[in-house]
Design a protein around this motif. Structure first.
Motif, short mmCIF file in Angstrom:
data_model
loop_
_atom_site.label_atom_id
_atom_site.label_comp_id
_atom_site.label_asym_id
_atom_site.label_seq_id
_atom_site.Cartn_x
_atom_site.Cartn_y
_atom_site.Cartn_z
N VAL A 1 0.87 -1.25 -0.16
CA VAL A 1 -0.02 0.02 -0.11
C VAL A 1 0.93 1.27 0.20
CG1 VAL A 1 -1.90 -1.17 1.31
CG2 VAL A 1 0.05 0.13 2.48
N VAL A 2 0.21 2.32 -0.32
CA VAL A 2 0.81 3.68 -0.41
C VAL A 2 0.00 4.46 0.37
CG1 VAL A 2 1.86 5.68 -1.42
CG2 VAL A 2 2.25 3.26 -2.45
N VAL A 3 0.43 5.18 1.43
CA VAL A 3 -0.69 5.74 2.36
C VAL A 3 -0.09 7.19 2.48
CG1 VAL A 3 -1.55 6.02 4.63
CG2 VAL A 3 -1.26 3.63 3.68
N ARG A 4 -0.69 8.34 2.42
CA ARG A 4 -0.66 9.63 2.35
C ARG A 4 -1.00 10.09 3.99
NH1 ARG A 4 3.13 13.78 1.12
NH2 ARG A 4 2.25 15.91 1.14
N THR A 5 -0.28 10.74 4.61
CA THR A 5 -0.67 11.10 5.97
C THR A 5 -0.86 12.65 6.00
OG1 THR A 5 1.88 11.40 6.77
CG2 THR A 5 0.56 9.21 6.89
N ALA A 6 -1.64 13.05 6.96
CA ALA A 6 -2.00 14.48 7.10
C ALA A 6 -0.48 15.15 7.83
CB ALA A 6 -3.30 14.73 7.93
N GLU A 7 0.10 14.45 8.56
CA GLU A 7 1.17 14.98 9.27
C GLU A 7 2.16 13.93 9.19
OE1 GLU A 7 0.12 16.01 13.50
OE2 GLU A 7 -2.07 16.11 12.83
N PRO A 8 3.65 14.54 9.13
CA PRO A 8 4.53 13.66 9.05
C PRO A 8 4.92 12.59 10.16
CG PRO A 8 5.35 15.95 9.12
CD PRO A 8 3.89 16.13 9.46
N LEU A 9 5.34 11.33 9.75
CA LEU A 9 5.70 10.67 10.71
C LEU A 9 7.29 10.19 10.73
CD1 LEU A 9 2.91 8.00 10.12
CD2 LEU A 9 2.86 9.56 12.07
N ALA A 10 7.74 9.70 12.00
CA ALA A 10 9.24 9.48 11.86
C ALA A 10 9.49 7.86 11.86
CB ALA A 10 9.72 10.00 13.06
N LEU A 11 9.27 7.22 10.72
CA LEU A 11 8.98 5.93 10.44
C LEU A 11 10.69 5.24 10.27
CD1 LEU A 11 6.14 5.29 8.30
CD2 LEU A 11 6.58 4.17 10.39
N ASP A 12 10.90 4.22 10.86
CA ASP A 12 12.09 3.32 10.50
C ASP A 12 11.44 2.26 9.53
OD1 ASP A 12 14.45 4.20 12.08
OD2 ASP A 12 13.03 3.81 13.75
N ALA A 13 12.49 1.83 8.70
CA ALA A 13 11.96 0.70 7.98
C ALA A 13 11.85 -0.78 8.91
CB ALA A 13 13.19 -0.08 7.06
N TYR A 14 10.55 -1.52 8.60
CA TYR A 14 10.50 -2.64 9.52
C TYR A 14 11.49 -3.62 9.69
CZ TYR A 14 7.80 -6.49 11.39
OH TYR A 14 7.26 -7.53 12.41
N ALA A 15 12.32 -3.78 8.52
CA ALA A 15 13.66 -4.47 8.22
C ALA A 15 14.67 -3.99 9.60
CB ALA A 15 14.19 -4.60 7.14
N ASP A 16 14.54 -2.94 9.92
CA ASP A 16 15.49 -2.21 10.86
C ASP A 16 14.95 -2.47 12.39
OD1 ASP A 16 17.39 -1.70 8.74
OD2 ASP A 16 16.53 0.39 8.53
N SER A 17 13.59 -2.35 12.37
CA SER A 17 13.25 -1.98 13.76
C SER A 17 11.71 -2.56 13.58
CB SER A 17 13.16 -0.46 14.24
OG SER A 17 12.21 -0.62 15.55
N ARG A 18 11.28 -3.67 14.22
CA ARG A 18 10.01 -4.24 14.29
C ARG A 18 8.86 -3.33 15.17
NH1 ARG A 18 10.19 -10.68 15.81
NH2 ARG A 18 8.28 -10.58 14.91
N ARG A 19 9.69 -2.41 15.95
CA ARG A 19 8.82 -1.57 17.04
C ARG A 19 8.32 -0.47 16.16
NH1 ARG A 19 9.72 -2.37 22.43
NH2 ARG A 19 8.13 -0.88 22.84
N THR A 20 9.44 0.36 15.78
CA THR A 20 9.34 1.75 15.13
C THR A 20 9.19 1.59 13.58
OG1 THR A 20 11.64 2.40 15.12
CG2 THR A 20 10.23 2.94 17.09
N GLY A 21 8.95 0.48 13.08
CA GLY A 21 8.61 0.19 11.77
C GLY A 21 7.37 -0.53 11.34
#
Length: 445
Positions: free
Chosen positions: A384-404
């Motif tokens: 999926v491609v999702v456009r958010t109303a406000e910026p998110l600080a996302l890690d890649a899931y491959a790097d962090s299962r918690r913050t990805g």
């Protein structure tokens, strides 16, 4: 042997999930593990024995220890995820017994999302089937670091080594092609107890560990302190009392990594930088804190920070974006469609979003991509491609299962729609730019 409090405090914790096709014996394996490791109470065993007698069975049906729903017992299948907690002198365990039916793939995703090991069962008579491949693929998508192939019902194939060897070779080749880092194959009979807790007397050709031995000794590589440091703010503490007139602290649980007093940090998504002046843990000031501790962090500058902001090292901060590309498992009965308005919950931050595109749906039995499906229905896994109303600080899931990871939520009633994993998947494909969509005025971003 009684497990003492002192022994338990010195042991490590392993979260693992069981999976496999229908009637492969998952619940029986779990019941055998609990029974033979002396991890069930006497009254529980007596209840299972009585229930088994009422059903005309001479021996206790150990599957009843985990199949607690009435519908599960009536049908002899697992429907919901059953969590069990047990311990030996060497390790503590949290076990998720997940369903085998195709329509409950979403339940397997739930159970394996926090697992460090997955036990995939295969009926020795049937070998690797479509649902076996599906569960291996889900384990690979969720980055489960250890996978055990338990070839069950070996007693029904006369404990034949060639049968086990052929199944192990086929499964190992398939799982390795998905990027599963470690695969261990064990021949067992959950019903008879062969190689579950005690070594089998019928398979002298096998010299590896039993299931429990492997669970007790597998390295738990899930070390949050070695990950990129991340601190999602959950609550802002400002007593404004006579005793603490100027106290301002940011409370939450450290998602990953280590934070130290004096460290330069960035506050996201604003990008403002400052320095940690204090860390409070359990009512005392400390110089260092690490995941998964719950602490309050104090900063040198009065920055506008609220719930949902992320504190990270200034020189190791995640990218901030409003365009999220991810793999999701759709868990709701209602479909997820292109153009749909949703909420996206990432750590402690929840923002409005629009599903801009669904480039593909994954066919897990052969890993083929079905392009532009338009929507995802229950148990589907897709990009999926999702456009958010406000910026998110996302890690890649491959790097962090918690913050990805994140959730897509229905803004109308709060229903969880999809579980998402940011970044590339093992079967990621080149995706075209998301097409423009007409936005409502109140969702215009």
């Amino acid at each position: 042997m009684t497990t003492t409090t002192e022994q338990l405090s010195a042991t490590t914790l392993l979260r693992f999930a069981t999976a496999g096709s229908v009637d492969d014996g998952k619940s029986t394996l779990v019941g055998r593990l609990l029974h033979d490791s002396k991890s069930i109470l006497t009254d529980q065993l007596e209840a299972v024995e009585q229930a088994s007698l009422n059903r005309g069975q001479e021996a206790p049906d150990l599957a009843l220890l985990t199949d607690g729903l009435r519908a599960e017992r009536e049908q002899g299948i697992t429907i919901d995820v059953a969590y069990r907690y047990f311990a030996t002198t060497r390790r503590r365990f949290i076990l998720a017994d997940t369903p085998g039916h195709v329509q409950y793939t979403r339940n397997m995703v739930t159970g394996a999302s926090t697992a460090e090991l997955a036990v995939v069962l295969v009926d020795a008579r049937n070998g690797v089937v479509e649902q076996t491949r599906r569960h291996a693929a889900v384990a690979a998508l969720l980055r489960v670091p250890h996978v055990v192939l338990a070839v069950n019902k070996m007693d029904l194939v006369d404990y034949a080594e060639p049968v086990f060897a052929a199944i192990a070779e086929e499964f190992t080749a398939y799982a390795a092609s998905l990027g599963v880092p470690e695969i261990t194959a064990i021949p067992i009979s959950a019903l008879a107890g062969d190689n579950v807790v005690e070594p089998s007397a019928h398979m002298d050709w096998y010299g590896g560990p039993t299931v429990l031995e492997h669970l007790e000794t597998v390295p738990v590589s899930h070390d949050l302190t070695a990950c990129h440091a991340r601190f999602p703010v959950q609550y802002v503490i400002r007593p404004q009392s006579a005793e603490h007139p100027d106290y301002r602290g940011y409370a939450g649980q450290i998602a990953a990594g280590v934070f130290r007093v004096g460290e330069a940090v960035s506050v996201l998504p604003s990008g403002r930088t400052t320095t940690i002046t204090g860390i409070d843990a359990l009512g005392e000031s400390v110089d260092i804190a690490w995941a998964p501790q719950s602490v309050t962090i104090r900063l040198a500058d009065d920055i506008d920070i609220s719930r949902g902001d992320l504190i990270a090292p200034a020189d190791d901060s995640p990218a901030v974006t409003q365009d999220v590309e991810a793999t999701v498992c759709h868990v709701a009965d209602q479909p997820l469609s292109v153009g749909q308005r949703v909420l996206i919950k990432h750590t402690t931050r929840t923002v409005k979003a629009i599903v801009k595109d669904i480039p593909s749906r994954l066919t897990l039995d052969d890993l083929s991509q079905h392009p532009a499906p338009g929507q995802l229905v229950a148990n589907d896994i897709g990009r999926v491609v999702v456009r958010t109303a406000e910026p998110l600080a996302l890690d890649a899931y491959a790097d962090s299962r918690r913050t990805g990871s994140f959730l897509l939520i229905d803004p109308a009633d709060g229903t969880t729609l999809s579980a998402g994993m940011a970044g590339a998947s093992f079967a990621a494909v080149a995706e075209a730019a998301a097409p423009a969509a007409d936005d409502d005025a109140e969702w215009d971003f």
